[in-house]
Design an enzyme around this catalytic site. Structure first.
Site, PDB file in Angstrom:
ATOM      1  N   ARG A 181      18.772  -2.404   8.003  1.00 51.34           N
ATOM      2  CA  ARG A 181      18.428  -3.598   8.900  1.00 51.34           C
ATOM      3  C   ARG A 181      18.651  -5.068   8.363  1.00 51.34           C
ATOM      4  NH1 ARG A 181      12.848  -3.831  12.322  1.00 51.34           N
ATOM      5  NH2 ARG A 181      14.217  -2.534  13.524  1.00 51.34           N
ATOM      6  N   HIS A 222      21.342  -3.262  18.107  1.00 55.54           N
ATOM      7  CA  HIS A 222      20.254  -2.277  17.706  1.00 55.54           C
ATOM      8  C   HIS A 222      20.314  -0.843  18.158  1.00 55.54           C
ATOM      9  CE1 HIS A 222      16.399  -0.853  16.003  1.00 55.54           C
ATOM     10  NE2 HIS A 222      15.588  -1.593  16.728  1.00 55.54           N
ATOM     11  N   GLN A 236      17.821   1.918  18.557  1.00 59.34           N
ATOM     12  CA  GLN A 236      16.939   1.919  19.674  1.00 59.34           C
ATOM     13  C   GLN A 236      17.423   2.490  20.942  1.00 59.34           C
ATOM     14  OE1 GLN A 236      13.534   0.330  19.303  1.00 59.34           O
ATOM     15  NE2 GLN A 236      13.651   1.340  21.340  1.00 59.34           N
ATOM     16  N   ASP A 290      11.877  -7.188  26.091  1.00 59.16           N
ATOM     17  CA  ASP A 290      11.993  -7.396  24.611  1.00 59.16           C
ATOM     18  C   ASP A 290      11.387  -8.614  24.319  1.00 59.16           C
ATOM     19  OD1 ASP A 290      12.103  -7.314  21.807  1.00 59.16           O
ATOM     20  OD2 ASP A 290      14.493  -7.355  21.792  1.00 59.16           O
ATOM     21  N   CYS A 327      10.941  -2.042  23.527  1.00 49.11           N
ATOM     22  CA  CYS A 327      11.382  -1.497  22.196  1.00 49.11           C
ATOM     23  C   CYS A 327      10.236  -1.613  21.080  1.00 49.11           C
ATOM     24  CB  CYS A 327      12.704  -2.099  21.695  1.00 49.11           C
ATOM     25  SG  CYS A 327      12.424  -3.753  21.634  1.00 49.11           S
ATOM     26  N   ARG A 337      12.338   7.370  18.924  1.00 47.15           N
ATOM     27  CA  ARG A 337      12.981   7.027  17.789  1.00 47.15           C
ATOM     28  C   ARG A 337      13.283   8.140  16.623  1.00 47.15           C
ATOM     29  NH1 ARG A 337      13.420   1.541  16.680  1.00 47.15           N
ATOM     30  NH2 ARG A 337      14.958   2.164  15.094  1.00 47.15           N
TER      31      ARG A 337
END
Ligand code: CP
Ligand code: NVA
Length: 311
Positions: A108, A135, A138, A230, A270, A298
């Protein structure tokens, strides 16, 4: 026999073909079922995942680590102060050294180039656990969740509301690949990257899906099947949060926005959420919301990914 995904990296949501999305999602369904019935699956016994984090995380860190444990393997957390990515040694050297110990690397990062660079130099699969640009993990969980709730992906219409950010970019590629139409609704000046838009429009066309950018929230959400939002200021943009709060205020996902969508519309986020900013608490707790199934997925989607890349 190793499958087509064996040994590959996942850096962008564009990296997976339509068939590969189907394969990952199918594997995720099997792994979720096994987990529910407490049927052990130790496909990654003896394998190690190295997890590099330049930014904070709840879901990504815990779901990868728990996922690896459930598959019989082990995960090592390398936080911002552990390896000091970009400061203590080169990304190239980190990738080469980690590949001598670990079987998979997940990172990340801030700059997308960093995770792309890791993949270029690593001898093992590298997974993008979020960059400023994308991402992809996700989106695997998001698609799994929509598939569970709607029984299909192709032919649906999703509306993403908010900032044209990393999550929006990966959704554009992911939806295009699986044949789901997507409208990304943003305030002026916060549109998704033009190159990703052009690219995903093209991919979508080949799957009969329309990928588009708009400023008109009310018109876009009419009868849509999925609404996704988001945070307005992503990690690294904290200094802009106050200014963005003003500009994004008309783009809140609330009861009146949800009322324009299809009655069975699925609401996704998310997480983490900033309640009463991009979404109301009420909407996240409504019968339409699937945000916690999405968070759970996830785990299953990433386990599927790890098994296919490194099993
Ligand atoms: N959605 C997501 O990636 O959450 P974290 O930032 O907590 O990992
Ligand atoms: N766009 C958000 C996603 C968090 C999971 C961020 O980058 O902070």
């Amino acid at each position: 026999m190793p499958g087509k995904l064996h040994g590959r990296s996942l850096i962008s949501s564009k990296d997976l073909t339509t068939d590969e999305y189907a394969e990952v999602l199918h594997t995720a369904v099997i792994l979720k079922r096994q987990r529910r019935s407490r049927t052990p699956n130790l496909e990654l016994t003896g394998k190690t995942l190295a997890m590099i984090f330049q930014k904070p995380s709840l879901r990504t860190r815990v779901s990868f680590e728990v996922g690896m444990t459930q598959l019989g393997g082990h995960a090592i957390y390398l936080g911002p102060s552990d390896i000091k990515l970009g400061a203590r040694e080169t990304t190239e050297d980190i990738a080469i050294v980690l590949s001598r110990y670990a079987d998979i690397i997940m990172a990340r990062v801030f700059g997308h180039d960093i995770v792309a660079d890791l993949a270029r130099h690593a001898g093992v699969p590298v997974i993008n656990g979020l960059s400023d640009r994308e991402h992809p993990c996700q989106i695997l969980a998001d698609l799994q969740t929509v598939q569970e709730k709607k029984g299909r992906l192709a032919g649906l219409h999703m509306v993403y509301v908010g900032d044209g950010n990393n999550v929006a970019h990966s959704l554009m590629y992911g939806c295009a690949r699986v044949g789901m139409s997507l409208t990304v609704v943003t305030p002026e000046g916060f549109e998704p990257d033009a190159e990703i838009l052009a690219d995903s429009v093209e991919i979508g066309r080949s799957q009969n899906a329309t990928i588009a950018s708009s400023r008109d929230l009310s018109a876009s959400v009419k009868n849509c099947d999925v609404i996704y939002t988001d945070v307005w200021a992503s990690m690294g943009q904290e200094a802009e949060a106050d200014q963005r709060r003003q500009l994004f205020a008309p783009y809140q996902v609330n009861e009146s926005v949800l009322a324009r969508a299809d009655a069975e519309c699925v609401v996704l986020h998310c997480l983490p959420a900033h309640y009463e900013e991009e979404i109301t608490y009420e909407v996240t707790r409504s019968r339409n919301s699937a945000i916690f199934d999405q968070a759970e997925n996830r785990l299953h989607a990433q386990k599927a990914l790890m098994v296919l890349l490194a099993g």
